[in-house]
Design a protein around this motif. Sequence first.
Motif, PDB file in Angstrom:
ATOM      1  N   ALA A 140      -5.475   9.528  14.729  1.00 22.55           N
ATOM      2  CA  ALA A 140      -3.789   9.021  14.887  1.00 22.55           C
ATOM      3  C   ALA A 140      -3.096   9.627  13.973  1.00 22.55           C
ATOM      4  CB  ALA A 140      -3.827   7.422  14.267  1.00 22.55           C
ATOM      5  N   GLY A 141      -3.109  10.904  13.771  1.00 20.49           N
ATOM      6  CA  GLY A 141      -2.321  11.824  12.666  1.00 20.49           C
ATOM      7  C   GLY A 141      -2.264  10.952  11.433  1.00 20.49           C
ATOM      8  N   VAL A 142      -0.626  11.019  10.856  1.00 20.65           N
ATOM      9  CA  VAL A 142      -0.314  10.234   9.656  1.00 20.65           C
ATOM     10  C   VAL A 142      -0.117   8.779  10.181  1.00 20.65           C
ATOM     11  CG1 VAL A 142       1.381  10.072   7.872  1.00 20.65           C
ATOM     12  CG2 VAL A 142       0.453  12.163   8.671  1.00 20.65           C
ATOM     13  N   ILE A 143      -0.971   7.924   9.466  1.00 20.15           N
ATOM     14  CA  ILE A 143      -0.621   6.488   9.706  1.00 20.15           C
ATOM     15  C   ILE A 143      -0.120   5.990   8.308  1.00 20.15           C
ATOM     16  CG2 ILE A 143      -1.765   4.018   9.908  1.00 20.15           C
ATOM     17  CD1 ILE A 143      -4.054   5.714  10.930  1.00 20.15           C
ATOM     18  N   ARG A 144       1.032   5.188   8.511  1.00 18.73           N
ATOM     19  CA  ARG A 144       1.724   4.416   7.379  1.00 18.73           C
ATOM     20  C   ARG A 144       1.253   2.897   7.464  1.00 18.73           C
ATOM     21  NH1 ARG A 144       7.391   5.807   8.995  1.00 18.73           N
ATOM     22  NH2 ARG A 144       6.251   5.882  10.850  1.00 18.73           N
ATOM     23  N   GLY A 145       0.866   2.492   6.211  1.00 19.09           N
ATOM     24  CA  GLY A 145       0.441   0.978   6.189  1.00 19.09           C
ATOM     25  C   GLY A 145       1.097   0.335   4.982  1.00 19.09           C
ATOM     26  N   SER A 146       0.917  -1.115   5.111  1.00 19.34           N
ATOM     27  CA  SER A 146       1.336  -1.811   3.850  1.00 19.34           C
ATOM     28  C   SER A 146       0.812  -3.366   4.451  1.00 19.34           C
ATOM     29  CB  SER A 146       2.776  -2.097   4.078  1.00 19.34           C
ATOM     30  OG  SER A 146       3.061  -2.736   2.814  1.00 19.34           O
ATOM     31  N   TYR A 147       0.791  -4.192   3.491  1.00 20.88           N
ATOM     32  CA  TYR A 147       0.343  -5.463   3.722  1.00 20.88           C
ATOM     33  C   TYR A 147       0.755  -6.663   2.798  1.00 20.88           C
ATOM     34  CZ  TYR A 147      -2.554  -5.328  -0.625  1.00 20.88           C
ATOM     35  OH  TYR A 147      -2.965  -5.348  -1.953  1.00 20.88           O
ATOM     36  N   PHE A 148       0.421  -7.723   2.940  1.00 18.56           N
ATOM     37  CA  PHE A 148       0.671  -9.053   2.110  1.00 18.56           C
ATOM     38  C   PHE A 148      -0.572  -9.988   2.367  1.00 18.56           C
ATOM     39  CE2 PHE A 148       2.969 -10.496   5.715  1.00 18.56           C
ATOM     40  CZ  PHE A 148       2.460 -11.849   6.008  1.00 18.56           C
TER      41      PHE A 148
END
Length: 154
Positions: A140-148
């Motif tokens: 996927a190349g560069v994945i940016r992620g976050s969560y709560f």
Amino acid sequence: MSYIVDFVNVSSVGLESSPVVEALAGLRANEARYFRNKYDHVFTVSPVSDAPDVLEWVSHILSEERDIVIASRPLEVTSFEVEGIRMAYVFYESGLSINVMYGIEDGQKRAVGFKLADGMEVPEELASRFKFARQKSKLAGVIRGSYFVIKGEY
């Protein structure tokens, strides 16, 4: 019609309308590889119209927990259970992927994760609320992620 996601021969089936179609297909394949390797689970997605309850559940959690409504059109969903955890995914036309990890037993981890396909901007509805970390993926190349963390019961 459901579709088994192949992480060896990445396909954009079902995601063709996305402006970041190849990156989103890679992101979806990356998730499929993770679940195959960790849980020996075959990652199968369906058009939203085939499983609207999955979208409703994810949207309800976003709304109740953080008053978030995603502006992008949802394309595909999946929902399954592995090792006592209910997982649900929604893949959006913009390149956004949202997953809900919901431990079935009380006290288990429950969280919502956001992943952005390479090349997409952070959606306005998430930009001021979350910081996104970067990870590299061969698929996927560069994945940016976050969560709560989910606090309520769903």
